[in-house]
Motif scaffolding. Structure first.
Motif: not given
Length: 685
Positions: A450-461
Motif C-alpha cells: 500500500l505504501s508503494l501504491e501511494h508513492g507510485a507515479d500517477k502517469d503510469s500503471i
C-alpha cells in the motif's frame, strides 16, 4: 546502425513498401531509411527492390551489421584501451543478425529508462549508468531494447493503447517480446550477455501471461546460455574496474536466473535449471554504489565463504548489496517451500520448522539498519528510490514466515483429536504464537504494498512484481482462513477484514497486468465474500456456528495421486464451474493462445472453493440425489442450512455457495496438496 541512403528526401518512386501499402507520403530524414512513418511505428523500412531480402531469402547487405559477442552493459563506458582489447577478443566470434532499423522515439526511450531505473529486476540486475548511456547514444543491443519495451508495455497507458488494443498490457508486451525472442533464437550458439539478460525478462513476461511451459523452457535456455558464456568469458583480473563491471554484470545475471529458478521450480515435477555447483563459488551481488561506480570488491558467496578468486582468503570482504539480500531471502523462502513439498502429515517435523524460522530471523538480523522492517521505514526507501527492493526483501521473508507457521497450524487442526474449545483455552500456546506471527507478517506485506501504491507515479500503471502479488494473496487467504476457522483472536477480526479487503484489491488490480493473478483474485473474492457474510450474521447465529465448529471436525480429503501432484494440475486455484447459476466468467486465455496445459478436473465428490462437487452433472443449486449422507469432508452445498440441528449463518450469494466450514476444509486440502504453489507457477510441466 547501418542505413540505406536514398537519393531524395521525397520521391513517389522511392516510397517504401509499408508506405506504398498504406498509400501515405514517404519522407526520409536526410535521405536515409527509415522513413518517418516506419520510424514512428518502429517498423522495418525497405524499398520494393529490397523486398526479396525480407521474404526469408536472407538480408540485404546494406541492412546487415556485425554485433560483437561481448555485448555487455558496461562496454560502452570502458576506456579506449579496454575497448581495443575487447574488439580484438571479439573479432573472431562476431555474428551476423538482421539490423533492427526501428528508430527509438523519445517516448519509447523514456519508457526504457523507467524500466532500468525503477522496475524490478532490471533496476538491480543491470548496470544503470551504462544502459542509460547506451540509450542516449542509440547503441543499445536491439534484443535488449525489445525486452525492455516488453517490460515497459505493462506500465505505460500509451503503449497499451497503441500496441495492446483490446488485449491490454499483455498483448502490448507480446508485441515486443516476439521480436526479442526472434533475435535471441539467432544467437543460441554464441550468446551475448545482453541476450541472456533479455531472455530473463522474457521469462517473467511468459510467466505472468500463464504460459508456464514456455517460461520454464526459456529459463532452462537462459541457464544453458549463461553456462556457455561463463566458459568462454572466464576472467580473473578482478582489480581492473572495467573487468569488474563485466564480471559483476554476469554474476547479477546468474543470480537473476537463480531467483527465477527458485520461483518456477517450487513444486515436485520441475527440475531446477541451475545446480548448486553453478552458484556455489559465485560472489553475491555487491552494493549498488560499488557496482555503479565500478569499485572492485570481493563479496562472500551464498554459503558465507569467500570466493575462490579472492587472493587472500583472510582479507576484507565487501558488504552484501541490496540485490544480494534479495538472493538470500529467496534462498530462505525456497528452503521453506522444499519443506512443504517433501513432508506429509506423517513425516512433519517441528524441529525442521524451527530451524527454517531461525534461518529467516538470521537474515533479518543481518540486514543493514536502514533495511530493517520497522514502521515507516519503507517511506524512506520510496523517497530514496529503493522502495521496491525493500518491499521485495521483506515480502520474501514474511511469505516464508507465513508458510512455516501455517504448516504448523495445519498439522494441528487436521488431527482427529483437535478441539476448538481446547484451542481457545490456550491449550496450544505455540500455535497461538504462530497465529500472531502470521498476522504480523501479513500486516507487514500489505502495508509495504500500500505504501508503494501511494508513492507510485500517477502517469503510469502500477504493476507490482509477480511475487509481491503472490505474497499479498498468501497473506489475505491465510488470514481469511484463520478467521473463518475460528483460530484468530476475537480482537483482530476487524484487522483481518482489512487485510483480506486490501489483498483482494491488490490482486484485482494486478490481474489487469498479469493474467497469472486472475485465479488468485477469484480465490480471494470467494473467501472475502464468505467472510463478509459471516461477519454480517446476527450475533446469536455466529455464536451457534462457532459452537458447532468446536464440536465437529472436518478433515481434508486426499485426491487421487495424479491430482495431488501440483504440476499436473495447472489450474489448481482456478475454481470455475461450468454448470449452475454461480459460474464465473471463463478465464481469459493468454495473449496468443499459448496457455498452459488444459486443467485436469477434480474427481467427483471433492468440494471446491466455489462450492459443489467438481465434475458433478447436476447444477450446484439442484437438490442432491437420493443416497447416503455426504461425508464430512465434502458436504453438499444444497444440504440443510443447519449442522447438528444448530442454525448456520445465511448462505452466501448464488456465486458463492459454501459455508465457512466447507470453505476451510477445501482450503486445508488445497494447501496440503500444494495447489497454491501450482497456481503461483502458472501451470505444470
Amino acid at each position: 546502425m547501418a542505413s540505406v541512403v536514398r537519393s531524395t528526401a521525397l520521391r513517389a518512386g522511392g516510397a517504401c513498401v509499408r508506405c506504398r501499402k498504406g498509400k501515405t507520403k514517404c519522407v526520409y530524414e536526410n535521405g536515409r531509411a527509415p522513413c518517418k512513418n516506419c520510424a514512428k511505428g518502429m517498423h522495418e523500412c525497405y524499398l520494393p527492390s529490397e523486398s526479396m531480402s525480407h521474404g526469408g531469402h536472407g538480408v540485404s547487405p546494406a541492412r546487415v551489421q556485425q554485433r560483437a559477442r561481448e555485448s555487455l552493459p558496461s562496454e560502452r563506458a570502458v576506456s579506449s584501451t579496454s575497448g581495443d582489447r575487447q574488439a580484438t577478443s571479439a573479432s573472431g566470434v562476431s555474428r551476423h543478425i538482421p539490423t533492427v532499423t526501428e528508430k527509438l522515439t523519445p517516448e519509447l526511450m523514456q519508457e526504457c529508462e523507467r524500466v532500468i531505473s525503477n522496475t524490478l529486476p532490471a533496476c538491480v540486475a543491470f548496470h544503470k549508468p551504462s544502459f542509460l548511456q547506451q540509450l542516449k547514444n542509440t547503441s543499445m543491443d536491439p534484443t535488449m531494447i525489445h525486452a525492455l519495451l516488453a517490460t515497459a508495455a505493462r506500465h505505460s497507458p500509451a503503449m497499451i493503447r497503441r500496441y495492446g488494443g483490446h488485449g491490454g498490457g499483455s498483448a502490448a508486451a507480446e508485441h515486443f517480446a516476439s521480436k526479442a525472442i526472434h533475435l535471441i533464437g539467432q544467437a543460441l550458439d554464441q550468446p551475448s550477455l545482453a541476450d541472456i539478460q533479455a531472455l530473463c525478462l522474457l521469462v517473467i513476461h511468459e510467466w505472468g501471461c500463464r504460459n508456464a511451459v514456455r517460461a520454464y523452457i526459456y529459463l532452462g535456455q537462459a541457464a544453458r546460455m549463461a553456462q556457455m558464456y561463463r566458459i568462454v568469458h572466464s576472467h580473473h583480473h578482478h582489480s581492473d574496474p572495467d573487468q569488474f563491471l563485466q564480471d559483476e554484470s554476469f554474476r547479477r545475471t546468474l543470480w537473476l536466473i537463480y531467483i527465477l529458478d527458485c520461483f518456477l521450480t517450487s513444486s515436485p515435477g520441475r527440475h531446477p535449471a541451475l545446480s548448486s555447483h553453478d552458484v556455489q563459488d559465485v560472489s553475491l551481488p555487491c552494493t549498488l554504489v560499488d557496482y555503479h561506480f565500478g569499485n572492485p570488491v570481493y563479496v562472500r558467496t551464498l554459503s558465507g565463504a569467500p570466493p575462490s578468486t579472492m587472493p587472500d582468503s583472510a582479507g576484507h570482504l565487501g558488504e552484501v548489496g541490496e540485490f544480494g539480500h534479495i538472493v538470500l531471502a529467496t534462498k530462505a523462502w525456497r528452503n521453506v517451500v522444499e519443506m512443504m513439498t517433501t513432508t506429509t502429515l506423517e513425516t512433519f517435523s517441528e524441529e525442521q520448522c524451527l530451524a527454517l524460522e531461525q534461518d529467516i530471523d538470521a537474515i533479518r538480523q543481518s540486514l543493514p539498519l536502514h533495511f530493517a522492517d520497522k514502521p515507516g521505514q519503507i517511506n524512506l526507501h520510496i523517497t530514496m528510490g529503493s522502495g521496491y527492493m525493500y518491499a521485495m526483501i521483506h515480502s520474501l521473508l514474511n511469505c516464508g514466515t507465513i508458510f512455516v507457521n501455517r504448516r504448523r497450524i495445519l498439522q494441528v487442526v487436521t488431527d482427529e483429536n483437535f478441539s476448538l474449545e481446547a484451542w481457545r483455552s490456550s491449550s496450544y500456546p505455540l500455535m497461538l504464537q504462530a497465529v500472531d506471527r502470521i498476522f504480523a507478517a501479513s500486516h507487514s506485506i500489505i502495508h509495504s504494498l500500500l505504501s508503494l501504491e501511494h508513492g507510485a507515479d500517477k502517469d503510469s500503471i502500477l504493476c507490482f512484481p509477480i511475487f509481491m502479488l503472490f505474497s499479498a494473496f498468501t497473506a489475505g487467504s491465510t488470514v481469511a482462513y484463520l478467521t473463518l476457522k475460528g483460530l484468530a483472536p476475537p480482537d483482530v477480526i476487524e484487522s483481518a477484514s482489512s487485510i483480506v479487503r486490501d489483498s483482494l484489491r491488490l490482486c484485482q488490480d494486478g490481474s489487469e497486468s498479469w493474467p497469472l493473478v486472475v485465479p488468485w483474485q477469484r480465490h480471494l473474492s470467494v473467501m472475502s465474500k464468505v467472510l463478509r457474510e459471516v461477519n454480517s450474521a446476527p450475533r446469536d447465529i455466529r455464536d451457534a456456528r462457532e459452537d458447532s465448529r468446536s464440536n465437529q471436525h472436518v478433515s481434508p480429503s486426499v485426491k487421487d495421486d495424479i491430482l495431488s501432484q501440483a504440476d499436473t494440475n495447472p489450474d489448481a486455484m482456478d475454481y470455475d464451474q461450468t454448470t449452475g447459476l454461480g459460474a464465473h466468467a471463463p478465464l481469459p486465455s493468454s495473449v496468443d493462445g499459448r496457455d498452459s496445459e488444459p486443467p485436469i478436473p477434480r474427481r467427483p465428490g471433492v468440494t471446491t472453493i466455489n462450492g459443489g462437487s467438481a465434475g458433478a452433472a447436476t447444477p450446484v443449486t439442484a437438490s442432491p440425489p437420493p443416497g447416503p449422507v455426504p461425508k464430512a469432508d465434502s458436504p453438499d452445498v444444497a444440504s440443510s442450512t443447519s449442522v447438528g440441528g444448530i442454525p448456520q449463518a445465511p448462505q452466501p450469494g448464488p456465486d458463492v455457495d459454501m459455508t465457512a466450514m466447507e470453505l476451510c476444509a477445501a482450503f486445508e486440502r488445497q494447501l496440503l496438496e500444494l495447489d497454491d504453489l501450482a497456481a503461483f507457477m502458472g501451470g505444470g510441466v
